[in-house]
Design a protein around this motif. Sequence first.
Motif, PDB file in Angstrom:
ATOM      1  N   ILE A  76       0.883  -1.164   0.000  1.00 55.89           N
ATOM      2  CA  ILE A  76       0.000   0.000   0.000  1.00 55.89           C
ATOM      3  C   ILE A  76       0.924   1.219   0.000  1.00 55.89           C
ATOM      4  N   PRO A  77       1.056   1.885  -1.150  1.00 55.88           N
ATOM      5  CA  PRO A  77       2.040   2.968  -1.283  1.00 55.88           C
ATOM      6  C   PRO A  77       1.589   4.287  -0.658  1.00 55.88           C
ATOM      7  N   VAL A  78       1.746   4.387   0.650  1.00 57.98           N
ATOM      8  CA  VAL A  78       1.468   5.627   1.369  1.00 57.98           C
ATOM      9  C   VAL A  78       2.647   5.897   2.299  1.00 57.98           C
ATOM     10  N   SER A  79       2.745   7.121   2.787  1.00 57.90           N
ATOM     11  CA  SER A  79       3.817   7.461   3.726  1.00 57.90           C
ATOM     12  C   SER A  79       3.476   6.927   5.115  1.00 57.90           C
ATOM     13  N   LYS A  80       4.481   6.917   5.959  1.00 64.22           N
ATOM     14  CA  LYS A  80       4.284   6.450   7.335  1.00 64.22           C
ATOM     15  C   LYS A  80       3.263   7.309   8.072  1.00 64.22           C
ATOM     16  N   SER A  81       3.347   8.634   7.900  1.00 63.92           N
ATOM     17  CA  SER A  81       2.400   9.517   8.590  1.00 63.92           C
ATOM     18  C   SER A  81       0.979   9.333   8.056  1.00 63.92           C
ATOM     19  N   THR A  82       0.842   9.121   6.752  1.00 66.71           N
ATOM     20  CA  THR A  82      -0.480   8.855   6.170  1.00 66.71           C
ATOM     21  C   THR A  82      -1.045   7.552   6.700  1.00 66.71           C
ATOM     22  N   TRP A  83      -0.185   6.536   6.827  1.00 64.21           N
ATOM     23  CA  TRP A  83      -0.633   5.245   7.349  1.00 64.21           C
ATOM     24  C   TRP A  83      -1.165   5.405   8.778  1.00 64.21           C
ATOM     25  N   TRP A  84      -0.385   6.062   9.636  1.00 62.16           N
ATOM     26  CA  TRP A  84      -0.802   6.197  11.030  1.00 62.16           C
ATOM     27  C   TRP A  84      -2.052   7.072  11.171  1.00 62.16           C
ATOM     28  N   GLU A  85      -2.200   8.077  10.328  1.00 63.95           N
ATOM     29  CA  GLU A  85      -3.414   8.887  10.341  1.00 63.95           C
ATOM     30  C   GLU A  85      -4.610   8.036   9.917  1.00 63.95           C
ATOM     31  N   GLY A  86      -4.400   7.157   8.930  1.00 59.65           N
ATOM     32  CA  GLY A  86      -5.457   6.246   8.497  1.00 59.65           C
ATOM     33  C   GLY A  86      -5.844   5.251   9.574  1.00 59.65           C
ATOM     34  N   VAL A  87      -4.868   4.795  10.346  1.00 54.74           N
ATOM     35  CA  VAL A  87      -5.158   3.897  11.468  1.00 54.74           C
ATOM     36  C   VAL A  87      -5.982   4.642  12.510  1.00 54.74           C
ATOM     37  N   LYS A  88      -5.565   5.881  12.801  1.00 57.18           N
ATOM     38  CA  LYS A  88      -6.265   6.695  13.802  1.00 57.18           C
ATOM     39  C   LYS A  88      -7.707   6.983  13.396  1.00 57.18           C
ATOM     40  N   SER A  89      -7.920   7.245  12.092  1.00 55.10           N
ATOM     41  CA  SER A  89      -9.259   7.584  11.615  1.00 55.10           C
ATOM     42  C   SER A  89     -10.127   6.354  11.345  1.00 55.10           C
ATOM     43  N   GLY A  90      -9.528   5.164  11.325  1.00 51.02           N
ATOM     44  CA  GLY A  90     -10.284   3.947  11.069  1.00 51.02           C
ATOM     45  C   GLY A  90     -10.279   3.523   9.608  1.00 51.02           C
ATOM     46  N   ARG A  91      -9.603   4.278   8.753  1.00 52.30           N
ATOM     47  CA  ARG A  91      -9.515   3.909   7.334  1.00 52.30           C
ATOM     48  C   ARG A  91      -8.672   2.650   7.148  1.00 52.30           C
ATOM     49  N   PHE A  92      -7.612   2.509   7.945  1.00 54.27           N
ATOM     50  CA  PHE A  92      -6.738   1.347   7.888  1.00 54.27           C
ATOM     51  C   PHE A  92      -6.951   0.508   9.150  1.00 54.27           C
ATOM     52  N   PRO A  93      -6.640  -0.786   9.091  1.00 55.91           N
ATOM     53  CA  PRO A  93      -6.912  -1.650  10.252  1.00 55.91           C
ATOM     54  C   PRO A  93      -6.058  -1.303  11.473  1.00 55.91           C
ATOM     55  N   PRO A  94      -6.575  -1.624  12.651  1.00 56.36           N
ATOM     56  CA  PRO A  94      -5.810  -1.348  13.875  1.00 56.36           C
ATOM     57  C   PRO A  94      -4.637  -2.319  14.013  1.00 56.36           C
ATOM     58  N   PRO A  95      -3.560  -1.871  14.639  1.00 54.32           N
ATOM     59  CA  PRO A  95      -2.405  -2.748  14.830  1.00 54.32           C
ATOM     60  C   PRO A  95      -2.600  -3.702  16.002  1.00 54.32           C
ATOM     61  N   VAL A  96      -1.706  -4.671  16.054  1.00 48.01           N
ATOM     62  CA  VAL A  96      -1.649  -5.629  17.161  1.00 48.01           C
ATOM     63  C   VAL A  96      -0.281  -5.442  17.807  1.00 48.01           C
ATOM     64  N   LYS A  97      -0.245  -5.256  19.113  1.00 47.63           N
ATOM     65  CA  LYS A  97       1.029  -5.139  19.819  1.00 47.63           C
ATOM     66  C   LYS A  97       1.537  -6.542  20.140  1.00 47.63           C
ATOM     67  N   LEU A  98       2.701  -6.906  19.593  1.00 45.51           N
ATOM     68  CA  LEU A  98       3.297  -8.209  19.852  1.00 45.51           C
ATOM     69  C   LEU A  98       4.309  -8.145  20.987  1.00 45.51           C
ATOM     70  N   GLY A  99       4.689  -6.957  21.359  1.00 48.71           N
ATOM     71  CA  GLY A  99       5.642  -6.742  22.442  1.00 48.71           C
ATOM     72  C   GLY A  99       5.711  -5.257  22.726  1.00 48.71           C
ATOM     73  N   PRO A 100       6.507  -4.854  23.699  1.00 53.94           N
ATOM     74  CA  PRO A 100       6.566  -3.440  24.058  1.00 53.94           C
ATOM     75  C   PRO A 100       7.001  -2.532  22.906  1.00 53.94           C
ATOM     76  N   ARG A 101       7.830  -3.051  21.991  1.00 52.42           N
ATOM     77  CA  ARG A 101       8.315  -2.234  20.876  1.00 52.42           C
ATOM     78  C   ARG A 101       8.020  -2.873  19.526  1.00 52.42           C
ATOM     79  N   ILE A 102       7.078  -3.790  19.500  1.00 52.82           N
ATOM     80  CA  ILE A 102       6.749  -4.477  18.245  1.00 52.82           C
ATOM     81  C   ILE A 102       5.270  -4.299  17.932  1.00 52.82           C
ATOM     82  N   THR A 103       5.008  -3.616  16.821  1.00 50.13           N
ATOM     83  CA  THR A 103       3.653  -3.400  16.347  1.00 50.13           C
ATOM     84  C   THR A 103       3.530  -4.072  14.989  1.00 50.13           C
TER      85      THR A 103
END
Length: 77
Positions: free
Chosen positions: A29-56
């Motif tokens: 999915i060719p978007v920037s990192k900031s666009t991706w995280w904004e999409g996650v925040k707005s619900g456009r992109f799926p939510p992440p899963v935390k696999l560890g304290p520093r692993i998303t």
Amino acid sequence: MSKLPETGYLRLAQIIGNPKADPPIPALIPVSKSTWWEGVKSGRFPPPVKLGPRITAWRVEDIRALIEALFQGAVCA
């Protein structure tokens, strides 16, 4: 999309790509990192899963569904 495993997790670089990696990682999915995280925040992109304290990561199934939805929208538009 046939290169994606049936199940599992993908890290952000595997989704949005990383041309500076050796070898370069192509974007699913060719978007920037900031666009991706904004999409996650707005619900456009799926939510992440935390696999560890520093692993998303994101479920492969969620990314497949997102690509399907984006592809369907591009074909219908």
